[in-house]
Design a protein around this motif. Structure first.
Motif, PDB file in Angstrom:
ATOM      1  N   MET A 163       0.845  -1.200   0.000  1.00 29.64           N
ATOM      2  CA  MET A 163       0.000   0.000   0.000  1.00 29.64           C
ATOM      3  C   MET A 163       0.878   1.247   0.000  1.00 29.64           C
ATOM      4  SD  MET A 163      -2.909  -1.298  -0.085  1.00 29.64           S
ATOM      5  CE  MET A 163      -4.385  -0.705   0.630  1.00 29.64           C
ATOM      6  N   THR A 164       1.317   1.653  -1.175  1.00 37.18           N
ATOM      7  CA  THR A 164       2.177   2.826  -1.294  1.00 37.18           C
ATOM      8  C   THR A 164       1.340   4.051  -1.636  1.00 37.18           C
ATOM      9  OG1 THR A 164       2.566   2.441  -3.637  1.00 37.18           O
ATOM     10  CG2 THR A 164       4.091   1.389  -2.095  1.00 37.18           C
ATOM     11  N   SER A 165       1.960   5.205  -1.551  1.00 37.67           N
ATOM     12  CA  SER A 165       1.250   6.440  -1.891  1.00 37.67           C
ATOM     13  C   SER A 165       0.943   6.506  -3.381  1.00 37.67           C
ATOM     14  CB  SER A 165       2.071   7.653  -1.456  1.00 37.67           C
ATOM     15  OG  SER A 165       3.283   7.693  -2.175  1.00 37.67           O
ATOM     16  N   ASP A 166       1.805   5.922  -4.208  1.00 42.56           N
ATOM     17  CA  ASP A 166       1.522   5.884  -5.646  1.00 42.56           C
ATOM     18  C   ASP A 166       0.324   4.992  -5.951  1.00 42.56           C
ATOM     19  OD1 ASP A 166       3.577   7.606  -6.289  1.00 42.56           O
ATOM     20  OD2 ASP A 166       5.028   5.992  -6.606  1.00 42.56           O
ATOM     21  N   GLU A 168      -2.180   4.470  -3.979  1.00 39.75           N
ATOM     22  CA  GLU A 168      -3.367   5.216  -3.559  1.00 39.75           C
ATOM     23  C   GLU A 168      -3.756   6.256  -4.613  1.00 39.75           C
ATOM     24  OE1 GLU A 168      -5.035   7.950   0.120  1.00 39.75           O
ATOM     25  OE2 GLU A 168      -2.876   7.787  -0.205  1.00 39.75           O
ATOM     26  N   MET A 169      -2.761   6.922  -5.191  1.00 38.60           N
ATOM     27  CA  MET A 169      -3.053   7.913  -6.230  1.00 38.60           C
ATOM     28  C   MET A 169      -3.706   7.257  -7.446  1.00 38.60           C
ATOM     29  SD  MET A 169      -2.195  10.964  -5.292  1.00 38.60           S
ATOM     30  CE  MET A 169      -1.630  12.006  -6.596  1.00 38.60           C
ATOM     31  N   TRP A 170      -3.178   6.133  -7.892  1.00 40.09           N
ATOM     32  CA  TRP A 170      -3.756   5.459  -9.055  1.00 40.09           C
ATOM     33  C   TRP A 170      -5.144   4.919  -8.760  1.00 40.09           C
ATOM     34  CZ3 TRP A 170      -2.564   6.124 -13.836  1.00 40.09           C
ATOM     35  CH2 TRP A 170      -1.277   6.557 -14.165  1.00 40.09           C
ATOM     36  N   ASN A 171      -5.350   4.357  -7.575  1.00 39.49           N
ATOM     37  CA  ASN A 171      -6.689   3.882  -7.210  1.00 39.49           C
ATOM     38  C   ASN A 171      -7.680   5.034  -7.166  1.00 39.49           C
ATOM     39  OD1 ASN A 171      -5.947   1.204  -7.025  1.00 39.49           O
ATOM     40  ND2 ASN A 171      -5.451   1.341  -4.849  1.00 39.49           N
ATOM     41  N   GLY A 172      -7.254   6.175  -6.648  1.00 41.03           N
ATOM     42  CA  GLY A 172      -8.120   7.357  -6.624  1.00 41.03           C
ATOM     43  C   GLY A 172      -8.460   7.850  -8.012  1.00 41.03           C
ATOM     44  N   ARG A 173      -7.481   7.827  -8.914  1.00 46.89           N
ATOM     45  CA  ARG A 173      -7.727   8.254 -10.298  1.00 46.89           C
ATOM     46  C   ARG A 173      -8.724   7.322 -10.991  1.00 46.89           C
ATOM     47  NH1 ARG A 173      -1.346   9.406 -11.494  1.00 46.89           N
ATOM     48  NH2 ARG A 173      -1.258  11.383 -10.370  1.00 46.89           N
ATOM     49  N   PHE A 174      -8.553   6.022 -10.786  1.00 39.30           N
ATOM     50  CA  PHE A 174      -9.484   5.078 -11.391  1.00 39.30           C
ATOM     51  C   PHE A 174     -10.883   5.216 -10.791  1.00 39.30           C
ATOM     52  CE2 PHE A 174      -5.633   2.381 -12.466  1.00 39.30           C
ATOM     53  CZ  PHE A 174      -5.668   2.713 -13.804  1.00 39.30           C
ATOM     54  N   ALA A 175     -10.961   5.504  -9.494  1.00 36.62           N
ATOM     55  CA  ALA A 175     -12.273   5.690  -8.860  1.00 36.62           C
ATOM     56  C   ALA A 175     -12.956   6.946  -9.396  1.00 36.62           C
ATOM     57  CB  ALA A 175     -12.119   5.775  -7.342  1.00 36.62           C
TER      58      ALA A 175
END
Length: 194
Positions: A163-166, A168-175
């Motif tokens: 669970m890296t910050s990158d 989290e960023m990609w999961n947020g973008r896809f969401a």
């Protein structure tokens, strides 16, 4: 065979060094044994295994160049995290995309759960009381995300492993893309996605 065994025992004794130099004394001590003499006055030198190993190691040391040690780089200091409001909320700052991504992840999962359980599309969810839930969740999540940033804690310093910050960023973008695609699909089709 017997002569070589006697010769080995003779050479292994501490007195052997003085006896080998003077062969006449050796032949007098062991007159029953045969001691070959070099022909033509040629002398033979016996090397022990330790001398051979030393010679081979010295040749290897000469043949292989010694590698020069590479200097260790000095560690780069960690960049200081700005605590100013304008830096935290800058266009490329740590807060805007991260908070929007977190809200989108929660919103996408909540929209799909309500759609599966009640059969309501996204627009009817918002009009039937979902707006207050969205506003409350947005405030709570924004405050919880901003407190560490204003204390100077970077997100990258707390991320490790899977669970890296990158991630989290990609999961947020896809969401975020998923929410927009869900809203667009339901608006065009006029019915729920599932």
């Amino acid at each position: 065979m017997a002569a070589s065994a006697v010769m080995q025992t003779l050479l292994a004794t501490p007195v052997a060094g003085s006896l080998v130099k003077n062969q006449s004394r050796v032949s007098h001590l062991f007159s029953a044994t045969y001691m070959p003499r070099p022909r033509g006055g040629a002398s033979r030198r016996v090397l022990c295994k330790a001398e051979l190993d030393d010679q081979m190691n010295s040749e290897e040391k000469i043949a292989t160049p010694t590698p020069t040690p590479t200097p260790t780089p000095t560690p780069t200091p960690k960049p200081k995290v700005s605590k100013k409001f304008s830096d935290v909320f800058a266009f490329s700052g740590p807060a805007p995309e991260r908070i929007n991504g977190r809200l989108a992840m929660i919103g996408f999962v909540a929209a799909m759960a309500v759609e599966l359980s009640k059969g309501q599309d996204l627009f009817s969810q918002i009009s039937n009381g979902g707006g207050t839930w969205f506003l409350g969740t947005s405030i709570l999540l924004s405050v919880a995300s901003l407190i560490p940033l204003f204390k100077g804690v970077s997100v990258e310093s707390k991320s490790d492993g899977f669970m890296t910050s990158d991630a989290e960023m990609w999961n947020g973008r896809f969401a975020m893309l998923g929410l927009v695609a869900l809203a667009y699909t339901e608006f065009v089709s006029g019915r729920t996605l599932l």
